[in-house]
Motif scaffolding. Structure first.
Motif, PDB file in Angstrom:
ATOM      1  N   LEU A  92      14.774 -27.094  -1.066  1.00 60.09           N
ATOM      2  CA  LEU A  92      14.962 -26.064  -0.269  1.00 60.09           C
ATOM      3  C   LEU A  92      13.562 -25.880   0.783  1.00 60.09           C
ATOM      4  CD1 LEU A  92      17.189 -24.554   1.739  1.00 60.09           C
ATOM      5  CD2 LEU A  92      16.279 -22.631   0.031  1.00 60.09           C
ATOM      6  N   ILE A  93      12.610 -25.307  -0.022  1.00 60.44           N
ATOM      7  CA  ILE A  93      11.410 -24.892   0.466  1.00 60.44           C
ATOM      8  C   ILE A  93      10.588 -26.087   1.286  1.00 60.44           C
ATOM      9  CG2 ILE A  93       9.277 -23.888   0.018  1.00 60.44           C
ATOM     10  CD1 ILE A  93      10.683 -22.380  -2.296  1.00 60.44           C
ATOM     11  N   ALA A  94      10.236 -27.443   0.173  1.00 59.45           N
ATOM     12  CA  ALA A  94       9.718 -28.172   0.767  1.00 59.45           C
ATOM     13  C   ALA A  94      10.205 -28.973   1.794  1.00 59.45           C
ATOM     14  CB  ALA A  94       9.298 -29.302  -0.372  1.00 59.45           C
ATOM     15  N   GLY A  95      11.674 -29.316   1.467  1.00 63.90           N
ATOM     16  CA  GLY A  95      12.617 -30.091   2.558  1.00 63.90           C
ATOM     17  C   GLY A  95      12.795 -29.250   3.639  1.00 63.90           C
ATOM     18  N   GLY A  96      13.011 -28.076   3.588  1.00 67.29           N
ATOM     19  CA  GLY A  96      13.251 -27.034   4.920  1.00 67.29           C
ATOM     20  C   GLY A  96      12.040 -27.111   5.533  1.00 67.29           C
ATOM     21  N   THR A  97      10.728 -26.967   5.019  1.00 62.63           N
ATOM     22  CA  THR A  97       9.547 -26.960   5.866  1.00 62.63           C
ATOM     23  C   THR A  97       9.273 -28.340   6.691  1.00 62.63           C
ATOM     24  OG1 THR A  97       8.712 -25.675   3.851  1.00 62.63           O
ATOM     25  CG2 THR A  97       7.158 -26.163   5.647  1.00 62.63           C
ATOM     26  N   ALA A  98       9.457 -29.272   5.932  1.00 63.27           N
ATOM     27  CA  ALA A  98       9.456 -30.442   6.612  1.00 63.27           C
ATOM     28  C   ALA A  98      10.343 -30.704   7.515  1.00 63.27           C
ATOM     29  CB  ALA A  98       9.316 -31.652   5.784  1.00 63.27           C
ATOM     30  N   GLY A  99      11.671 -30.342   7.408  1.00 63.93           N
ATOM     31  CA  GLY A  99      12.540 -30.441   8.381  1.00 63.93           C
ATOM     32  C   GLY A  99      12.384 -29.786   9.608  1.00 63.93           C
ATOM     33  N   LEU A 100      12.029 -28.322   9.263  1.00 61.75           N
ATOM     34  CA  LEU A 100      11.651 -27.450  10.388  1.00 61.75           C
ATOM     35  C   LEU A 100      10.354 -28.039  11.321  1.00 61.75           C
ATOM     36  CD1 LEU A 100      12.311 -24.112   8.858  1.00 61.75           C
ATOM     37  CD2 LEU A 100      13.478 -25.045  10.584  1.00 61.75           C
ATOM     38  N   ALA A 101       9.330 -28.640  10.561  1.00 58.02           N
ATOM     39  CA  ALA A 101       8.459 -28.996  11.417  1.00 58.02           C
ATOM     40  C   ALA A 101       8.597 -30.174  12.357  1.00 58.02           C
ATOM     41  CB  ALA A 101       7.213 -29.634  10.257  1.00 58.02           C
ATOM     42  N   LEU A 106       9.952 -32.231  17.433  1.00 63.40           N
ATOM     43  CA  LEU A 106      10.916 -32.918  18.274  1.00 63.40           C
ATOM     44  C   LEU A 106      11.007 -32.271  19.401  1.00 63.40           C
ATOM     45  CD1 LEU A 106      12.575 -35.880  18.468  1.00 63.40           C
ATOM     46  CD2 LEU A 106      14.222 -34.560  17.231  1.00 63.40           C
ATOM     47  N   ALA A 107      11.230 -30.872  19.441  1.00 66.18           N
ATOM     48  CA  ALA A 107      11.486 -30.063  20.427  1.00 66.18           C
ATOM     49  C   ALA A 107      10.428 -30.065  21.425  1.00 66.18           C
ATOM     50  CB  ALA A 107      11.939 -28.581  19.806  1.00 66.18           C
ATOM     51  N   LEU A 109       8.270 -32.275  21.864  1.00 67.27           N
ATOM     52  CA  LEU A 109       8.120 -33.586  22.289  1.00 67.27           C
ATOM     53  C   LEU A 109       9.225 -33.786  23.688  1.00 67.27           C
ATOM     54  CD1 LEU A 109       7.970 -36.276  19.428  1.00 67.27           C
ATOM     55  CD2 LEU A 109       6.060 -35.979  21.184  1.00 67.27           C
ATOM     56  N   LEU A 110      10.413 -33.253  23.349  1.00 62.07           N
ATOM     57  CA  LEU A 110      11.579 -33.254  24.142  1.00 62.07           C
ATOM     58  C   LEU A 110      11.116 -32.388  25.475  1.00 62.07           C
ATOM     59  CD1 LEU A 110      14.377 -34.427  24.464  1.00 62.07           C
ATOM     60  CD2 LEU A 110      15.233 -32.363  23.848  1.00 62.07           C
ATOM     61  N   HIS A 111      10.723 -31.286  25.201  1.00 68.20           N
ATOM     62  CA  HIS A 111      10.103 -30.606  26.127  1.00 68.20           C
ATOM     63  C   HIS A 111       9.197 -31.032  27.181  1.00 68.20           C
ATOM     64  CE1 HIS A 111       8.633 -26.812  28.246  1.00 68.20           C
ATOM     65  NE2 HIS A 111       7.300 -27.371  27.963  1.00 68.20           N
ATOM     66  N   ARG A 112       7.931 -31.822  26.467  1.00 64.59           N
ATOM     67  CA  ARG A 112       7.114 -32.376  27.402  1.00 64.59           C
ATOM     68  C   ARG A 112       7.785 -33.577  28.262  1.00 64.59           C
ATOM     69  NH1 ARG A 112       5.027 -37.086  25.058  1.00 64.59           N
ATOM     70  NH2 ARG A 112       2.942 -37.139  26.296  1.00 64.59           N
ATOM     71  N   ARG A 113       8.669 -34.412  27.573  1.00 64.52           N
ATOM     72  CA  ARG A 113       9.356 -35.444  28.204  1.00 64.52           C
ATOM     73  C   ARG A 113      10.101 -34.897  29.518  1.00 64.52           C
ATOM     74  NH1 ARG A 113       9.984 -40.491  27.473  1.00 64.52           N
ATOM     75  NH2 ARG A 113       8.340 -40.613  25.903  1.00 64.52           N
ATOM     76  N   ILE A 135      18.260 -35.771  17.626  1.00 65.09           N
ATOM     77  CA  ILE A 135      18.094 -34.236  17.559  1.00 65.09           C
ATOM     78  C   ILE A 135      19.340 -33.724  16.525  1.00 65.09           C
ATOM     79  CG2 ILE A 135      18.638 -32.159  18.805  1.00 65.09           C
ATOM     80  CD1 ILE A 135      16.444 -32.571  20.030  1.00 65.09           C
ATOM     81  N   THR A 136      20.509 -34.338  16.801  1.00 63.68           N
ATOM     82  CA  THR A 136      21.675 -33.797  16.000  1.00 63.68           C
ATOM     83  C   THR A 136      21.507 -34.079  14.878  1.00 63.68           C
ATOM     84  OG1 THR A 136      22.553 -35.805  17.020  1.00 63.68           O
ATOM     85  CG2 THR A 136      23.153 -33.522  17.852  1.00 63.68           C
TER      86      THR A 136
END
Ligand code: HEM
Ligand code: SF4
Ligand code: SF4
Lengths: 239, 555
Positions: A92-101, A106-107, A109-113, A135-136
């Motif tokens: 949860l902690i490692a996976g969650g952190t990596a996933g949030l990063a 991605l957000a 990247l999308l924003h600048r795009r 994203i999904t």
């Protein structure tokens, strides 16, 4: 319903794999020129310098987490005396952190795009397809991870999704293991298959050309102008 | 002794009038496509000035070229692991703003604007995204010192000189510096490319990008200290000056040389010893780099060199051409040409005859006779400021070689004036700069008369000594993706190809191919990049699988 499950969890994974492998081979053969990151850093560097590494490094950890979670059976960690609680807290902690990063990257990247006119203009049709899927997938994955953290959760994916995933490689898909998984897991798996099927036809092919050979290469490269080869005189493979 | 050949260039800066014909013809030939709007393989800068891209000489910022780390050469951007760790975003990449935002004009408005009191204009539009834009910088914004002292203050070379010097200098002179890729003997662009897409050609030393192998990691752009690799933002591939290799192969000068109005460019063969390059590029004192590079060059008139050259697979006509090479004459025989920024340690191969005219102008401006040898030599010596600036450009700050080259030019001027005016000749003028009268006359012929045939001595591409392995004969210089190509002694290269590197030492700095190996010529099947708009995929741009029919992919 049974047929649908068989189609989704018994047949589709193999179709996806075929598309991924054959598509990449086809593209490498016929459109090697298209194998590129199509970097947009020339247009915008400030945000990319945060977003690019955040997304990609996050993703690398996420991939490592998937390998550990899907391929390492519970019996092995049990034998190593890794308690269920410890394992899941870690995931949860490692996976969650990596996933949030990854998601944050991605957000950004999308924003600048979307916000930089030059990058927006350089966005191809395939980008437009890949971004929503990407994203999904990440969102569904994060939701699944988060749902494992709630007190009410009783689902252990290592006894469901993972079993199904490993059974694919044994060419004996355990369709029921997946069919009984909660919706987010099924959604995540479906979207991931969509991503892999799209992979060869989009800019994602750049991930297959990670230049690890650089580590063991002399700095200065020489080539002959004829057939390009210097030294061995061997023909190039596959030509 | 192993011998390699390089087609090199010398530019005589005294004759550059800053007309930009070279830049324009080059652009029309190579970069008039979507994606390369901002790219000028050849550009002409006014010095002092910022250059293009802005302030590209500030290697503290851009980290191009090599540096010495414990006696070993490493790319200034860091070694292999650091490069790979920064693939996701290259911290030293210039953005379009550092070059300039290319623009066009909305000419349609001239005819479609509604009727009004004012004459319609053609407003500027970004060539990148089509939106209305303000033009704030261009490829040559500070041409002829445009922009004044504020702009000049940002010149990285001037920044190294004191304020006093700077002001004096601005009053003193300016000159033009045409720049192309240096086709370095020790190219850092090649060294930082993780894919191995950039390579130096064995036969003529031209540095090229394999378009099929480039993956758009955009490391070469920052790796080159001269900022002469450009990222095509439409194709996602790096592109650079090709030294007009299709012309060079046919024995014709590059487009920039052919069209140069001042007729100041020289092309010819240099022979060098590849085994010396690594050591020469890593001498401790930057000021020794000029001499060290001179030490790599071989004398084609030396019979032993000629023998070794032919043993190394260099055809006889190339050795012949090296003897007649104007570039060799200007670089080693007369020592009037100097390398641009040797301190980058890339061993550049486009050299420059430093401009004497600013000194003459300053002298004449102060009421002296600009061609009187005594006054001229004295002026070269006392005009410390231009000298210092030229030394920052050409010899890592050592004024000695610049002064010597300028004195030789001054001697030639004074001598020829006496000849032309029918005055008595003074052999001491020639002697004082280590030349004799025939030498001065030959230098004069080469620099002043500059006959076409003497400026360009280019042997045609050689016919191979190794048979074409497949017997198909198809192939081009941009060809060869995924092939072993880049290794000596047959070690397979290429990312992700499960390479067998054998006993190969990856840290061996230079690994030029062994003598006589793999030199084959195949002019057939090469795509004509001149006609390519960068959009479609012309036949022959891509490798064709043997025996298969090409189909156009949808994507
Ligand atoms: C370790 C392998 C990978 C490397 C070295 C790599 C490298 C890169 C580079 C250099 C860029 C261009 C950034 C820029 O300058 O604009 C990029 C963009 C991108 N990469 Fe990767 N990548 C890798 C793996 C992946 C994977 C596995 C994915 C997705 C599943 C991915 C998705 C993307 C996306 C979506 C972009 C576009 C970013 C944007 O400009 O909006 N990459 N990658
Ligand atoms: S000048 Fe040319 S050869 Fe030298 S590093 Fe730059 S791009 Fe490479
Ligand atoms: S064409 Fe010749 S004279 Fe004109 S700017 Fe270029 S190098 Fe100088």
């Amino acid at each position: 319903m049974r047929h649908l499950h068989t189609a989704l969890w018994g047949v589709l994974p193999y179709l996806t794999l075929v598309v991924l492998v054959a598509g990449t081979a086809w593209r490498y053969r016929y459109d090697r020129f298209g194998f590129t990151t199509r970097s947009s850093q020339l247009h915008e560097s400030r945000l990319l310098r945060v977003a690019g590494p955040l997304f990609h490094y996050g993703l690398l950890f996420v991939i490592a987490g998937h390998v550990a979670g899907l391929l390492v059976p519970e019996s092995l960690t049990d034998r190593l005396h890794v308690s269920e609680h410890l394992y899941h807290a870690n995931a949860l902690i490692a996976g969650g952190t990596a996933g949030l990063a990854t998601l944050a990257g991605l957000a950004l990247l999308l924003h600048r795009r979307l916000r930089t006119p030059a990058i927006r203009a350089a966005t191809s049709r395939s980008d437009r397809v890949v971004y929503p899927v990407l994203i999904t997938v990440v969102l569904a994955g994060l939701t699944a991870t988060a749902s494992g953290a709630t007190a009410r959760s009783t689902y252990d994916y290592r006894l469901g999704v993972s079993v199904w995933f490993r059974s694919l490689f044994a060419l004996d898909p355990d369709v029921t293991a997946m069919a009984e998984a909660p919706l987010v897991y099924r959604l995540h798996a479906l979207l991931a298959m969509a991503l892999f099927a799209l992979w060869p036809f989009t800019r994602l092919v750049h991930a297959f050309t990670v230049p690890l050979g650089y580590l063991v290469r002399p700095y200065v490269v020489y080539r002959s102008r004829g057939r390009g080869e210097v030294g061995a005189g061997a023909g190039r493979p596959g030509r | 002794m192993r011998v390699m050949a390089q087609v090199a260039m010398v530019m005589n800066l005294d004759k550059c009038i800053g007309c930009h014909t070279c830049s324009v013809t080059c652009k029309q030939t190579w970069t008039n496509r979507t994606g390369t709007e901002y790219a000028w393989f050849n550009n002409v800068e006014t010095r002092p000035g910022l250059g293009y891209p802005r302030g590209h000489e500030d290697q503290e910022k851009w980290r191009g070229g090599w540096r010495l780390k414990g006696g070993r050469l490493v790319p200034r951007t860091g070694g292999r692991a650091r490069r790979l760790a920064r693939l996701f975003a290259n911290p030293e990449l210039p953005t379009l703003d550092d070059y300039y935002q290319p623009w066009t004009y909305d000419y349609e408005n001239l005819t479609t604007a509604p009727l009004g009191d004012d004459i319609p204009t053609a407003p500027p539009r970004s060539a990148i995204d089509g939106h209305p834009t303000a033009i704030t910088w261009g490829p040559n914004w500070d041409d002829d010192l445009g922009g004044g002292p504020d702009q000049l203050a940002a010149d990285p070379l001037l920044a190294r000189m004191s304020e006093q010097v700077r002001l004096d200098y601005e009053r003193a002179f300016m000159f033009y510096l045409p720049r192309i890729c240096e086709h370095c003997l020790n190219p850092s662009c090649v060294a930082v490319c993780p894919s191995g897409a950039l390579y130096k050609r064995v036969e003529d030393g031209i540095v090229l990008v394999d378009q099929d192998r480039c993956r758009g990691w955009r490391m070469c752009v920052s790796g080159c200290p001269y900022k002469k690799v450009y990222f095509n933002h439409a194709t996602g591939k790096a592109e650079k000056c090709t030294f007009c290799y299709p012309r060079i192969e046919a024995g014709d000068p590059t487009v920039c040389s052919e069209t140069c109005v001042g007729r100041l460019r020289y092309l010819g063969v240099m022979l060098y010893d590849p085994d010396e390059v690594g050591a020469a590029a890593s001498v401790t004192d930057e000021k020794d780099l000029y001499e060290a590079q001179l030490g790599c060059f071989l004398d084609p008139d030396d019979p032993e060199v000629a023998r070794a050259a032919e043993a190394s697979g260099i055809p006889h006509d190339w050795v012949e051409a090296a003897r007649r090479s104007p570039v060799h004459a200007l670089i080693t025989r007369y020592r009037v040409a100097l390398p641009l920024h040797p301190e980058y340690r890339t061993m550049p191969m486009v050299w420059y005859v430093p401009p004497l005219s600013p000194v003459v102008d300053a002298l004449t401006g102060s009421g002296h006779d600009g061609e009187d040898p005594a006054a001229l030599f004295g002026a070269i010596d006392t005009l410390r400021i231009p000298l210092g600036y030229l030394a920052e450009l050409f010899t890592a700050g050592d004024p000695g070689p610049v002064e010597a080259a300028l004195c030789r030019l001054a001697a030639m001027r004074s001598h020829m004036r006496r000849v032309n005016l029918g005055e008595e000749q003074d052999p001491r003028i020639a002697e004082s700069v280590g030349l004799d009268e025939p030498g001065i006359l030959e230098l004069y012929r080469l620099l002043a008369l500059a006959k076409y045939d003497e400026r360009y001595v280019i042997p045609t591409a050689y016919t191979g000594s190794v048979p074409d392995p497949g017997g198909t004969g198809a192939g081009c210089s941009l060809d060869g993706v995924g092939g072993p190509g880049m290794m000596p002694d047959g070690a397979e290269g290429g990312p992700g190809l499960g390479s067998d590197f054998g006993e190969f030492d990856p840290d061996a700095f230079h690994a030029p191919p062994t003598a006589g190996s793999g030199t084959s010529s195949a002019l057939r099947g090469r795509v004509n990049l001149l006609n390519w708009n960068g959009k479609g995929r012309p036949d022959g741009l891509f490798p064709r699988a043997r025996g298969t029919v090409r189909t156009e992919p949808e994507l």
